[in-house]
Design an enzyme around this catalytic site. Structure first.
Site, short mmCIF file in Angstrom:
data_model
loop_
_atom_site.label_atom_id
_atom_site.label_comp_id
_atom_site.label_asym_id
_atom_site.label_seq_id
_atom_site.Cartn_x
_atom_site.Cartn_y
_atom_site.Cartn_z
N GLY A 72 0.84 -1.20 0.00
CA GLY A 72 0.00 0.00 0.00
C GLY A 72 0.87 1.25 0.00
O GLY A 72 0.68 2.17 -0.79
N HIS A 73 1.89 1.26 0.89
CA HIS A 73 2.81 2.40 0.93
C HIS A 73 3.56 2.53 -0.39
O HIS A 73 3.74 3.62 -0.92
CB HIS A 73 3.83 2.23 2.06
CG HIS A 73 3.25 2.18 3.44
ND1 HIS A 73 3.22 1.03 4.19
CD2 HIS A 73 2.69 3.15 4.21
CE1 HIS A 73 2.68 1.28 5.37
NE2 HIS A 73 2.34 2.56 5.41
P1 AMP Z 1 0.69 4.78 7.78
O1 AMP Z 1 2.11 4.32 7.71
O2 AMP Z 1 -0.28 3.73 8.22
O3 AMP Z 1 0.54 6.09 8.51
O4 AMP Z 1 0.27 5.08 6.28
C1 AMP Z 1 1.02 5.95 5.48
C2 AMP Z 1 0.22 6.26 4.24
O5 AMP Z 1 -0.03 5.05 3.53
C3 AMP Z 1 -1.16 6.87 4.56
O6 AMP Z 1 -1.44 7.89 3.65
C4 AMP Z 1 -2.08 5.68 4.40
O7 AMP Z 1 -3.39 6.04 4.06
C5 AMP Z 1 -1.41 4.94 3.26
N1 AMP Z 1 -1.83 3.54 3.25
C6 AMP Z 1 -1.87 2.69 4.31
N2 AMP Z 1 -2.38 1.50 3.94
C7 AMP Z 1 -2.69 1.61 2.62
C8 AMP Z 1 -3.27 0.73 1.66
N3 AMP Z 1 -3.65 -0.51 1.99
N4 AMP Z 1 -3.44 1.18 0.40
C9 AMP Z 1 -3.07 2.45 0.06
N5 AMP Z 1 -2.52 3.32 0.92
C10 AMP Z 1 -2.34 2.91 2.18
#
Ligand code: AMP
Length: 282
Positions: free
Chosen positions: A36-37
């Site tokens: 996702g990241h």
């Molecule tokens: P985090 O590390 O959880 O703070 O996420 C960092 C970024 O990655 C944020 O903008 C999240 O929305 C995005 N993100 C997390 N999981 C996913 C996913 N499954 N698909 C797309 N983007 C994601």
């Protein structure tokens, strides 16, 4: 790929590029990176000349100290993934770098509008003040032209857009699609905490959202909510916080099928792990 820990070192590296009019993208993350990241990095590369990824587990957005403590931090693995993805800069500041007075909280507050207190804001008090506080600091440090966030955290993107409007920041905010496992589970750094049983039970969240999306034009929103909640409540080990069909601009629940940008959002505890997911409906 350059890795920096301080704002001044990062700015020294970026400023010649910015003077030469390179377009700089920022992808803020808390690490424990997954596909996702990486999808955000890939999209950012299509829009910009230079991609900066920040890795910072932001203490001010955690409402549960245990959640903060057990948040995964596989730094070496993250750096390898970013290197392979062709990311240009990694910014990994310490807590003191971002919050010089830590643990004394900084005394400022951003008006994010009424949606701050709904959904995640209701279950995680102060969460979006913490989120926008760190994103503001990262924006100030990097000075990006454009920043990429996942639709996975739908309310977060809305709050960041409100924050950017509030400060008149000349930064474009792009929301990127949710990346899912093959069986539908939304990828999340927290999925690592799911036991095998939890992992199976967690599938009900994306299944319930998909049910709502598939039947959005056939059933009333009340009927959709009734069935989706039943699916979740009948699943052992899953404790629902909310399931809503909302106006994507205000996050207020809606029964009006004409509202553009209608979205179903869910949050639930699966075993000990709290997960969120959502699906656009029109
Ligand atoms: P985090 O590390 O959880 O703070 O996420 C960092 C970024 O990655 C944020 O903008 C999240 O929305 C995005 N993100 C997390 N999981 C996913 C996913 N499954 N698909 C797309 N983007 C994601």
């Amino acid at each position: 790929m350059e890795i920096t820990n301080t704002i001044s070192a990062l700015q020294m590296l970026l400023s010649p590029l910015q003077k030469a009019k390179s377009k700089v993208a920022l992808v803020p993350t808390m690490g424990a990176l997954h596909k996702g990241h990486l999808s955000l990095i890939k999209i950012a590369q299509q829009y910009a000349d230079v991609v900066v990824c920040s890795i910072f587990v932001n203490p001010t957005q955690f409402t549960d100290p245990k959640d903060l403590e057990k948040y995964p931090r596989p730094l070496e693995h993250d750096i390898k993934m970013l290197q392979e993805a062709g990311c240009n800069f990694v910014f990994m500041p310490t807590v003191k770098e971002m919050y010089p007075t830590f643990p004394t909280p900084e005394d400022w507050h951003i008006d994010l509008g009424a949606a701050e207190f709904l959904l995640e804001g209701e279950f995680r008090k102060g969460h979006y003040q913490g989120v926008t506080q760190i994103v503001k600091k990262l924006f100030d440090a990097v000075n990006p032209d454009i920043a990429f966030f996942g639709q996975k955290d739908f309310q977060q993107v809305l709050m960041i857009k409100n924050m950017v409007k509030h400060f008149n920041m000349p930064i474009e905010i792009v929301s990127c699609p949710i990346i899912r496992e093959n069986d539908g589970l939304a990828m999340s750094s927290r999925n690592i905490h799911l036991s095998q049983n939890d992992r199976e039970n967690a599938l009900v969240l994306s299944k319930a959202l998909q049910f709502v999306a598939d039947n959005f034009n056939k059933l009333s929103n009340d009927e959709l909510l009734g069935k989706a909640k039943l699916m979740i409540n009948e699943t052992n080990g899953v404790e629902l916080d909310y399931f809503t069909i909302a106006d994507g601009e205000t996050l207020l629940a809606t029964t009006n099928k004409e509202v553009k940008n209608t979205i179903a959002l869910v949050a639930a505890k699966v075993g000990e792990t709290r997960l969120i997911d959502n699906m656009l409906l029109n």
